[in-house]
Design a protein around this motif. Structure first.
Motif, PDB file in Angstrom:
ATOM      1  N   ASP A   2      11.634  -4.417   9.787  1.00 34.31           N
ATOM      2  CA  ASP A   2      12.787  -5.157  10.301  1.00 34.31           C
ATOM      3  C   ASP A   2      14.057  -4.937   9.483  1.00 34.31           C
ATOM      4  N   ASP A   3      13.931  -4.541   8.218  1.00 36.14           N
ATOM      5  CA  ASP A   3      15.139  -4.359   7.407  1.00 36.14           C
ATOM      6  C   ASP A   3      15.856  -3.049   7.700  1.00 36.14           C
ATOM      7  N   ARG A   4      15.238  -2.174   8.511  1.00 38.51           N
ATOM      8  CA  ARG A   4      15.829  -0.903   8.965  1.00 38.51           C
ATOM      9  C   ARG A   4      16.060   0.081   7.824  1.00 38.51           C
ATOM     10  N   LEU A   5      15.512  -0.209   6.665  1.00 37.26           N
ATOM     11  CA  LEU A   5      15.650   0.679   5.510  1.00 37.26           C
ATOM     12  C   LEU A   5      14.308   1.186   5.002  1.00 37.26           C
ATOM     13  N   HIS A   6      13.228   0.460   5.310  1.00 34.48           N
ATOM     14  CA  HIS A   6      11.906   0.827   4.809  1.00 34.48           C
ATOM     15  C   HIS A   6      10.934   1.029   5.968  1.00 34.48           C
ATOM     16  N   LEU A   7      10.010   1.953   5.781  1.00 32.80           N
ATOM     17  CA  LEU A   7       8.981   2.203   6.779  1.00 32.80           C
ATOM     18  C   LEU A   7       8.046   1.001   6.903  1.00 32.80           C
ATOM     19  N   ASN A   8       7.436   0.852   8.067  1.00 37.86           N
ATOM     20  CA  ASN A   8       6.360  -0.129   8.222  1.00 37.86           C
ATOM     21  C   ASN A   8       5.023   0.584   8.002  1.00 37.86           C
ATOM     22  N   ALA A   9       3.919  -0.090   8.291  1.00 37.24           N
ATOM     23  CA  ALA A   9       2.604   0.497   8.043  1.00 37.24           C
ATOM     24  C   ALA A   9       2.410   1.795   8.816  1.00 37.24           C
ATOM     25  N   GLU A  10       2.841   1.830  10.076  1.00 38.01           N
ATOM     26  CA  GLU A  10       2.685   3.052  10.869  1.00 38.01           C
ATOM     27  C   GLU A  10       3.551   4.176  10.319  1.00 38.01           C
ATOM     28  N   GLY A  11       4.764   3.859   9.886  1.00 34.98           N
ATOM     29  CA  GLY A  11       5.616   4.877   9.287  1.00 34.98           C
ATOM     30  C   GLY A  11       5.003   5.468   8.031  1.00 34.98           C
ATOM     31  N   HIS A  12       4.431   4.618   7.176  1.00 36.94           N
ATOM     32  CA  HIS A  12       3.778   5.115   5.962  1.00 36.94           C
ATOM     33  C   HIS A  12       2.552   5.964   6.308  1.00 36.94           C
ATOM     34  N   ARG A  13       1.833   5.570   7.355  1.00 38.25           N
ATOM     35  CA  ARG A  13       0.677   6.366   7.764  1.00 38.25           C
ATOM     36  C   ARG A  13       1.113   7.757   8.215  1.00 38.25           C
ATOM     37  N   ILE A  14       2.218   7.838   8.950  1.00 34.96           N
ATOM     38  CA  ILE A  14       2.735   9.131   9.415  1.00 34.96           C
ATOM     39  C   ILE A  14       3.148   9.995   8.235  1.00 34.96           C
ATOM     40  N   VAL A  15       3.864   9.411   7.274  1.00 27.85           N
ATOM     41  CA  VAL A  15       4.294  10.175   6.099  1.00 27.85           C
ATOM     42  C   VAL A  15       3.083  10.651   5.301  1.00 27.85           C
ATOM     43  N   ALA A  16       2.079   9.797   5.124  1.00 29.59           N
ATOM     44  CA  ALA A  16       0.883  10.198   4.382  1.00 29.59           C
ATOM     45  C   ALA A  16       0.214  11.392   5.049  1.00 29.59           C
ATOM     46  N   ALA A  17       0.134  11.382   6.383  1.00 31.57           N
ATOM     47  CA  ALA A  17      -0.478  12.496   7.100  1.00 31.57           C
ATOM     48  C   ALA A  17       0.326  13.780   6.894  1.00 31.57           C
ATOM     49  N   LYS A  18       1.654  13.662   6.884  1.00 31.44           N
ATOM     50  CA  LYS A  18       2.501  14.839   6.650  1.00 31.44           C
ATOM     51  C   LYS A  18       2.318  15.371   5.235  1.00 31.44           C
TER      52      LYS A  18
ATOM     53  N   ARG B 101       0.846  -1.187   0.000  1.00 34.66           N
ATOM     54  CA  ARG B 101       0.000   0.000   0.000  1.00 34.66           C
ATOM     55  C   ARG B 101       0.888   1.246   0.000  1.00 34.66           C
ATOM     56  N   GLY B 102       1.362   1.683   1.166  1.00 37.39           N
ATOM     57  CA  GLY B 102       2.310   2.792   1.231  1.00 37.39           C
ATOM     58  C   GLY B 102       1.656   4.153   1.337  1.00 37.39           C
ATOM     59  N   TRP B 103       2.486   5.154   1.632  1.00 39.67           N
ATOM     60  CA  TRP B 103       1.983   6.511   1.876  1.00 39.67           C
ATOM     61  C   TRP B 103       1.300   7.094   0.637  1.00 39.67           C
ATOM     62  N   ALA B 104       1.817   6.812  -0.568  1.00 37.44           N
ATOM     63  CA  ALA B 104       1.236   7.412  -1.774  1.00 37.44           C
ATOM     64  C   ALA B 104      -0.186   6.909  -2.000  1.00 37.44           C
ATOM     65  N   ASP B 105      -0.419   5.609  -1.813  1.00 36.66           N
ATOM     66  CA  ASP B 105      -1.771   5.066  -1.924  1.00 36.66           C
ATOM     67  C   ASP B 105      -2.683   5.710  -0.883  1.00 36.66           C
ATOM     68  N   ARG B 106      -2.175   5.866   0.324  1.00 33.39           N
ATOM     69  CA  ARG B 106      -2.971   6.458   1.403  1.00 33.39           C
ATOM     70  C   ARG B 106      -3.351   7.905   1.077  1.00 33.39           C
ATOM     71  N   VAL B 107      -2.400   8.652   0.511  1.00 35.97           N
ATOM     72  CA  VAL B 107      -2.695  10.032   0.121  1.00 35.97           C
ATOM     73  C   VAL B 107      -3.744  10.055  -0.983  1.00 35.97           C
ATOM     74  N   ALA B 108      -3.577   9.197  -1.985  1.00 35.32           N
ATOM     75  CA  ALA B 108      -4.541   9.149  -3.088  1.00 35.32           C
ATOM     76  C   ALA B 108      -5.936   8.807  -2.578  1.00 35.32           C
ATOM     77  N   GLU B 109      -6.018   7.853  -1.636  1.00 38.87           N
ATOM     78  CA  GLU B 109      -7.322   7.473  -1.083  1.00 38.87           C
ATOM     79  C   GLU B 109      -7.986   8.660  -0.393  1.00 38.87           C
ATOM     80  N   ARG B 110      -7.200   9.447   0.329  1.00 29.03           N
ATOM     81  CA  ARG B 110      -7.762  10.614   1.036  1.00 29.03           C
ATOM     82  C   ARG B 110      -8.205  11.694   0.049  1.00 29.03           C
ATOM     83  N   LEU B 111      -7.402  11.951  -0.969  1.00 28.41           N
ATOM     84  CA  LEU B 111      -7.773  12.958  -1.969  1.00 28.41           C
ATOM     85  C   LEU B 111      -9.027  12.532  -2.735  1.00 28.41           C
ATOM     86  N   ALA B 112      -9.167  11.221  -2.961  1.00 29.04           N
ATOM     87  CA  ALA B 112     -10.318  10.716  -3.712  1.00 29.04           C
ATOM     88  C   ALA B 112     -11.622  10.871  -2.938  1.00 29.04           C
TER      89      ALA B 112
END
Length: 259
Positions: free
Chosen positions: A176-192, A35-46
């Motif tokens: 866990d890979d310490r390089l990519h956000l998890n679901a909560e991280g993507h949610r935070i970025v989408a809100a920003k 999913r990711g922050w971009a999908d979350r942003v698109a869903e909100r704009l839609a």
């Protein structure tokens, strides 16, 4: 707001790793989709724009030259109202990366995107001081992101300054890979992102509860596991000249209505 269409270009950050879709979803090539922050942003704009259209061209592992050559012209030709553009993180992890050359490449791409008539959304990245694999390149990251801020000002872009986002300094926002956000991280970025675009929200201002103390021996075991499961394969791909995105297609290649 008032956006009726949005195209996202970039690498794994914009593709959405590691924010799994509810229930999971494997594409026709058998690769797990996120999913990711971009999908979350698109869903909100839609929600406020009937018939809102969205495309996501981002593919994990892509370098800035690949994104500029393969994704930017496609995004510009789609003529959307909004284009998000995030690139450079994979380049900066490689020896010999030149942040000045990268910035020139990015500036040229931003100029083309703005010429298409779209609003453009740019991103700085995280300060890598807390990430073992990345902290040695901290100076290059800082130089590139300073260039990026200047480019944003020059071309009148929206800028999401992730470097300054304290909620993302906590490892609970990362996978866990310490390089990519998890679901909560993507949610935070989408809100920003929505905040930067003028959608009233302060949901990115997360205050994490205190973490329990960690046994040093357990921490060492975690580090060893991380090297085996994540760092080792990443180094192996670099040695072989391979990328995690080789052979993958974008998850939303066409600018279509978002259900």
């Amino acid at each position: 707001m008032g956006y009726t269409s949005y195209v996202a270009v970039g690498d794994s950050f914009t593709e959405g790793l590691n924010d799994p879709l509810e229930g999971g979803y494997d594409g026709p090539d058998g690769v797990t989709r996120f999913r990711g922050w971009a999908d979350r942003v698109a869903e909100r704009l839609a929600e406020s724009e009937p018939g809102f259209r969205y495309a996501n061209l981002a593919i994990r592992g892509k370098l800035i030259d690949q994104i500029v050559e393969e994704q930017v012209p496609v995004a510009a030709a789609m003529k959307p109202d909004l284009i998000s553009f995030c690139a450079g993180g994979n380049d900066l992890l490689r020896p010999g990366a030149d942040p000045d050359r990268m910035a020139k490449k990015l500036a040229s791409a931003v100029r083309d995107l703005r010429a298409s008539g779209a609003d453009v959304l740019l991103f700085t990245g995280m300060d890598p001081r807390d990430t073992p694999i990345m902290r040695r390149a901290r100076g290059k990251f800082a130089i590139f992101f300073m260039h990026l801020r200047a480019i944003s000002d020059l071309y009148g872009c929206h800028l999401v300054d992730i470097w300054s986002m304290q909620p993302l300094r906590d490892w609970r926002a990362w996978s866990d890979d310490r390089l990519h956000l998890n679901a909560e991280g993507h949610r935070i970025v989408a809100a920003k992102v929505l905040d930067v675009l003028g959608v009233p929200t302060d949901e990115w201002r997360v205050t994490w509860p205190p973490r329990p103390s960690v046994d040093p021996r357990a921490k060492r075991r975690e580090d060893v596991q991380w090297v085996r499961e994540h760092l080792g394969p990443w180094v192996g791909r670099r040695v072989r000249g391979r990328s995690s995105g080789d052979g993958l297609e974008p998850k939303r290649p066409d600018l279509t209505t978002l259900a």
